[in-house]
Design a protein around this motif. Structure first.
Motif, PDB file in Angstrom:
ATOM      1  N   ARG A 360      91.410 -12.871  79.185  1.00  0.00           N
ATOM      2  CA  ARG A 360      90.584 -11.855  78.532  1.00  0.00           C
ATOM      3  C   ARG A 360      90.285 -12.306  77.113  1.00  0.00           C
ATOM      4  NH1 ARG A 360      90.836  -6.701  75.750  1.00  0.00           N
ATOM      5  NH2 ARG A 360      89.289  -5.251  76.649  1.00  0.00           N
ATOM      6  N   TYR A 366      86.128 -11.173  80.586  1.00  0.00           N
ATOM      7  CA  TYR A 366      87.156 -11.865  81.365  1.00  0.00           C
ATOM      8  C   TYR A 366      86.575 -13.188  81.862  1.00  0.00           C
ATOM      9  CZ  TYR A 366      89.785  -7.499  81.342  1.00  0.00           C
ATOM     10  OH  TYR A 366      90.475  -6.383  80.950  1.00  0.00           O
ATOM     11  N   GLU A 403      93.890 -11.183  90.508  1.00  0.00           N
ATOM     12  CA  GLU A 403      94.261 -11.560  89.139  1.00  0.00           C
ATOM     13  C   GLU A 403      93.449 -10.790  88.101  1.00  0.00           C
ATOM     14  OE1 GLU A 403      96.757 -13.454  88.102  1.00  0.00           O
ATOM     15  OE2 GLU A 403      97.355 -13.530  90.210  1.00  0.00           O
ATOM     16  N   ALA A 407      94.994  -8.533  85.148  1.00  0.00           N
ATOM     17  CA  ALA A 407      94.637  -8.762  83.743  1.00  0.00           C
ATOM     18  C   ALA A 407      94.076  -7.508  83.087  1.00  0.00           C
ATOM     19  CB  ALA A 407      93.633  -9.900  83.637  1.00  0.00           C
TER      20      ALA A 407
END
Length: 478
Positions: A360, A366, A403, A407
């Motif tokens: 990030r 992202y 993922e 995140a």
């Protein structure tokens, strides 16, 4: 006119892979015979190859941009595209390949040694290769991957057994001309030699090469004069020979101070402290030169140097010098291993390496980085919804969506795949299976379905279950 170049910056580009073809076999009374799009061809590599016939990098000085050919696109009828041709670039023996930051990428020594400077892009898969029991009629194909680009620096370091060092006009070129068959340009003014001269000497059963390093003066290691341009040519030698002028017309110079100055420049340059040294007192055919040689010889020998009094013009003392150099060269060769074992560096991946990273950034974006997701993005035709859905499934299988959730990504957040300069950016919408349910059963056409026996239906069901457990990347033949 420039005739010798020993350092160039080269911009190489490999060929891109050809696009895959999306095609359906058609013939009379059978308009939909199944997918038959061929794969795209591989892009050509850019390969550096050592060629003994090449002695300078002059060609690349004039033409620094080199590109291999790209692969051809696939065609219908399961015809694969033609691969691009590799671009072979001959370089001199002793060429060091570096990146622009100065990191050594390859040290090319020995006839035929190769280095792939840029790899060609892989060809995209056609829809025939993408078809399966679940995806019987893909309406898309994968695009070819662009070829690799690289800016490299080629630096030539002469491969010689003996290196002659000394002040300009000390007689280095004259010495090479009488010891070997080399015919360098010779005159009686400084900086006559503007390029390293190389000669081959035979002394008994030993054959060795001898080279001079032009332009060494005080401050050469810091770039003064021409010395810095050619100091790299002494790095591979087995023995350093100081050629000292005993008949110089400059009153402030003498052989001992000349040797001290040159040794200081070699020390500042670095990496040459372990090379054996010899001293040649040249121009003893001049009466004053002979007297001076006899005066300084005891001091030089007291420092541990082997000293030879010679005259390149009168051919005096050359035989003894030639055989002494052959002896040192033979000892150096004997000390080296006859065959060096191939060193293979293995860097296994960590057990928890997912093959990509999700970071990030400060602006809330992202960013996804990794060889597979970045390549998959480059292979996707974003004008085709089915191709985009296929990419979504691949990324989901790889674990990218999971993922992103870990995140902290939320619906509508920006996601970029790839480096900043050529990333694909989109607003993320999380799904259960990356859009598979929303887009339906992609790649299927009910017009291709025919009545099947119960046994065949069971086999197809089992094939679907087996395929669901595989990575989508398994369909790629590379």
């Amino acid at each position: 006119m420039t005739t010798f170049v020993d350092r160039v910056e080269l911009h190489v580009a490999a060929g891109s892979g050809g696009h895959g073809c999306a095609s359906v076999h058609r013939e009379k009374f059978k308009p939909l015979g199944g997918p038959d799009g061929g794969n795209g061809g591989q892009g050509g590599d850019v390969i550096l190859v050592v060629d003994q016939a090449v002695t300078t990098l002059l060609d690349y000085h004039h033409s620094p941009h080199r590109k291999a050919t790209s692969g051809k696109p696939g065609e219908g009828g399961n015809r694969s595209g033609k691969d691009g041709q590799d671009l072979i670039l001959p370089v001199p023996d002793g060429t060091v390949v570096q990146d622009k930051a100065g990191n050594v990428l390859a040290d090319l020594v020995g006839q035929g040694t190769t280095y792939v400077a840029a790899e060609g892009g892989r060809g995209g898969l056609g829809n025939a290769a993408l078809s399966s029991a679940r995806r019987k009629a893909p309406g898309f194909a994968l695009l070819g991957v662009p070829g690799g680009l690289q800016d490299i620096v080629l630096e030539l370091k002469t491969v010689a057994d003996v290196a002659l060092v000394g002040y300009p006009s000390a007689g280095k070129s004259s010495l090479i001309s009488v010891l070997s068959a080399a015919k360098p340009k010779i005159a009686d003014y400084p900086f006559t030699t503007l390029v390293p001269n190389l000669g081959v000497v035979t002394a008994g059963s030993t054959v060795y090469t001898i080279a001079d390093v032009p332009g060494l003066i005080p401050g050469a290691s810091q770039g003064k004069g021409l010395g810095l341009e050619f100091l790299r040519h002494v790095e591979r030698c087995s023995v350093l020979v100081h050629v000292l002028d005993t008949a110089t017309l400059e009153s402030e110079r003498d052989p001992v101070s000349d040797l001290d100055i040159i040794e200081e420049e070699l020390k500042q340059y670095g990496g040459l402290g372990d090379r054996p040294r010899m001293v040649v007192l040249n121009k003893i055919d001049v009466p004053d030169g002979k007297d001076l040689a006899e005066m300084v010889r005891p001091e030089l020998e007291s420092r541990g140097y082997r000293v030879f009094e010679v005259s390149a013009v009168a051919h005096m003392g050359l035989k003894e010098l030639s055989y002494a150099l052959a002896e040192v060269v033979a000892q150096g060769r004997a000390a080296k291993p006859t065959e060096e074992a191939t060193r293979i560096v293995i860097r296994p991946k960590a057990v928890d390496d997912a093959g990509f990273t999700v970071v990030r950034e400060e602006d809330g974006l992202y960013r996804v980085r990794g060889e597979k997701p970045e390549r998959w993005v480059r292979q996707t035709d974003f004008s085709n919804d089915e191709a985009v859905g296929y990419l979504a499934d691949r990324l989901s299988r790889l674990g990218v969506e999971t993922e992103l959730m870990k995140a902290g990504a939320r619906s509508g957040d920006g996601v970029a795949i790839g480096p900043e300069e050529n990333a694909v950016v989109f607003d993320w919408e999380p799904t259960v299976m990356a859009g598979a349910e929303m887009l339906g059963r992609r790649g299927e056409d009910h017009r291709l379905d025919e009545p099947r026996p119960a046994t065949q239906r069971r086999r197809d069901k089992q094939a679907e279950r087996d395929e669901a457990e595989k990575e989508y990347d398994d369909f790629e033949p590379f």
